[in-house]
Design an enzyme around this catalytic site. Structure first.
Site, PDB file in Angstrom:
ATOM      1  N   GLU A  31       0.837  -1.203   0.000  1.00  0.00           N
ATOM      2  CA  GLU A  31       0.000   0.000   0.000  1.00  0.00           C
ATOM      3  C   GLU A  31       0.871   1.252   0.000  1.00  0.00           C
ATOM      4  O   GLU A  31       2.069   1.184   0.295  1.00  0.00           O
ATOM      5  CB  GLU A  31      -0.936  -0.028   1.210  1.00  0.00           C
ATOM      6  N   VAL A 112      -5.186   0.316   2.908  1.00  0.00           N
ATOM      7  CA  VAL A 112      -5.364  -1.131   2.749  1.00  0.00           C
ATOM      8  C   VAL A 112      -6.654  -1.421   1.977  1.00  0.00           C
ATOM      9  O   VAL A 112      -6.677  -2.275   1.082  1.00  0.00           O
ATOM     10  CB  VAL A 112      -5.373  -1.828   4.129  1.00  0.00           C
ATOM     11  N   ASP A 144     -16.570   5.640  14.123  1.00  0.00           N
ATOM     12  CA  ASP A 144     -15.376   5.602  13.284  1.00  0.00           C
ATOM     13  C   ASP A 144     -14.784   4.191  13.256  1.00  0.00           C
ATOM     14  O   ASP A 144     -14.111   3.756  14.182  1.00  0.00           O
ATOM     15  CB  ASP A 144     -14.341   6.614  13.791  1.00  0.00           C
ATOM     16  N   LYS A 165      -3.588  -0.978  14.132  1.00  0.00           N
ATOM     17  CA  LYS A 165      -2.799   0.070  14.769  1.00  0.00           C
ATOM     18  C   LYS A 165      -3.166   0.241  16.245  1.00  0.00           C
ATOM     19  O   LYS A 165      -4.328   0.209  16.613  1.00  0.00           O
ATOM     20  CB  LYS A 165      -2.948   1.363  13.993  1.00  0.00           C
TER      21      LYS A 165
HETATM   22  N1  PSU Z   1       0.275   0.709   8.268  1.00  0.00           N
HETATM   23  C1  PSU Z   1       1.220   1.548   8.748  1.00  0.00           C
HETATM   24  N2  PSU Z   1       0.990   2.902   8.633  1.00  0.00           N
HETATM   25  C2  PSU Z   1      -0.140   3.400   8.011  1.00  0.00           C
HETATM   26  C3  PSU Z   1      -1.122   2.497   7.485  1.00  0.00           C
HETATM   27  C4  PSU Z   1      -0.853   1.146   7.655  1.00  0.00           C
HETATM   28  O1  PSU Z   1       2.247   1.115   9.311  1.00  0.00           O
HETATM   29  O2  PSU Z   1      -0.290   4.612   7.919  1.00  0.00           O
HETATM   30  C5  PSU Z   1      -2.367   3.038   6.782  1.00  0.00           C
HETATM   31  C6  PSU Z   1      -2.990   1.953   5.921  1.00  0.00           C
HETATM   32  O3  PSU Z   1      -3.055   2.454   4.609  1.00  0.00           O
HETATM   33  C7  PSU Z   1      -4.376   1.736   6.497  1.00  0.00           C
HETATM   34  C8  PSU Z   1      -4.710   3.109   7.007  1.00  0.00           C
HETATM   35  O4  PSU Z   1      -5.268   1.242   5.554  1.00  0.00           O
HETATM   36  O5  PSU Z   1      -3.454   3.477   7.629  1.00  0.00           O
HETATM   37  C9  PSU Z   1      -5.920   3.113   7.917  1.00  0.00           C
HETATM   38  O6  PSU Z   1      -6.483   4.390   7.915  1.00  0.00           O
HETATM   39  P1  PSU Z   1      -7.979   4.626   8.494  1.00  0.00           P
HETATM   40  O7  PSU Z   1      -7.900   4.289   9.953  1.00  0.00           O
HETATM   41  O8  PSU Z   1      -8.266   6.096   8.253  1.00  0.00           O
HETATM   42  O9  PSU Z   1      -8.885   3.721   7.727  1.00  0.00           O
HETATM   43 MN    MN Z   2     -11.934   6.346   9.983  1.00  0.00          MN
END
Ligand code: PSU
Ligand code: MN
Length: 314
Positions: A31, A112, A144, A165
């Site tokens: 990604e 992702v 969220d 995360k």
């Molecule tokens: N993995 C990492 N750092 C990141 C991400 C993944 O080590 O920044 C990104 C990925 O692209 C994942 C996104 O899909 O963070 C999730 O964002 P959100 O919570 O806004 O969906």
């Molecule tokens: Mn979000």
């Protein structure tokens, strides 16, 4: 995007990736939101190139995915990675954002959710990332929940990550993965990793020890028409952060985000930056190390998937 007869002009697979897919060589999609928004310069560019290198070292071909000037790109040149690394003015695309970006000739790093959707169209069966998005803390009020979860559940592309995360609500994220029917398999771990930290205290029932076993789970998931699977591996031991210190830091980052009124797809990048500042960059080093390790593992699994492609299933 994809036309009946093949790929449209705005869906561009690089020659190297095309060759690898045609010859049955393992391919790993990567990604690019992590390049454009997840890590600061110059680590973002270094990590992106190290991930590609780790996939190659495992004997597979990397396919970093992004939307550039309205074209969906599968396999990026070094100069495209450079421009994503400069970050400024580059969007963050979930799967739902891709149609508008293509229609308006936009440029974005793919999360992702967008990456696996595009990988599936290109015929790629495995993606590596750092940590997936999931259920945010306080989601009972904000609703969220990352689109990554739903997309993983409906797309037969394996995702190798260090869990979700750590700024998220990990128990709720695991519950949601269960509800959505996504297989979650520990790669040499019996615990759901907490991204920057190996420990979450959350038990995993399914565990594999080798790329061969992981590849078998991927094949069977796909044969059943399930999404994923999500294959999780902890951050390399020497780079992992202490879980208690990390929790304290995240608590502060969340308060800061709330005070600043951060919403929508800005939440995750904001929190990652706040944690990086508070840990004096230790979280960035952990992030980089786990990204490269996940790319390597995904490469090893891709090689096994390719080796067994086309054989009758036992
Ligand atoms: N993995 C990492 N750092 C990141 C991400 C993944 O080590 O920044 C990104 C990925 O692209 C994942 C996104 O899909 O963070 C999730 O964002 P959100 O919570 O806004 O969906
Ligand atoms: Mn979000």
């Amino acid at each position: 995007m994809r036309t009946e007869g093949g790929m449209a002009h705005n869906f561009i697979v690089s020659p190297q990736v095309k060759d690898a897919l045609a010859s049955g060589t393992g391919v790993v999609a990567l990604e690019s939101s992590v390049i454009a928004h997840g890590l600061p310069a110059p680590v973002n560019r270094e990590a992106a190139l190290e991930m590609e290198q780790a996939v190659r070292a495992a004997g597979a071909v990397p396919a970093t995915i992004a939307v550039i000037d309205g074209s969906v790109r599968v396999g990026l040149s070094a100069s495209a990675i450079d421009s994503l690394s400069r970050g400024e003015g580059i969007g963050k695309a979930g799967a739902r954002d891709v149609p508008f970006l293509v229609a308006t000739k936009g440029t974005a790093g793919t999360t992702v959710s967008a990456t696996i959707r595009i990988a599936a169209l290109a015929g790629i069966r495995i993606v590596a990332t750092g940590g997936i998005g999931g259920v945010h803390r306080g989601a009972e009020n904000t609703f969220d929940v990352s689109a990554d979860l739903r997309e993983i559940s409906r797309t037969s592309v394996a995702v190798v990550s260090s869990g979700a995360k750590s700024v998220l609500d990990l128990p709720k994220t695991l519950e949601m993965l269960e509800s959505l029917g996504v297989p979650v398999v520990g790669f040499r771990t019996g615990e759901f990793p907490a991204f920057y930290s190996a420990r979450s205290g959350l038990h995993l029932e399914q565990r594999v020890q080798t790329p061969i076993e992981a590849a078998a789970v991927v094949r069977e998931s796909h044969a059943l028409g399930l999404g994923g699977p999500l294959i999780v591996q902890p951050v390399p031991e020497d780079k992992g952060l202490d879980p208690a210190w990390l929790e304290e830091t995240i608590g502060e980052a969340l308060l800061y985000a709330e005070r600043e009124g951060i919403r929508g797809n800005a939440v995750t990048p904001f929190l990652l930056r706040a944690v990086a500042e508070a840990t004096g960059g230790a979280s960035i080093e952990a992030n980089r190390a786990l990204l490269v390790a996940n790319a390597r593992t995904a490469g090893e699994i891709a090689v096994e998937l390719a080796a067994t492609a086309g054989l009758p299933r036992s």
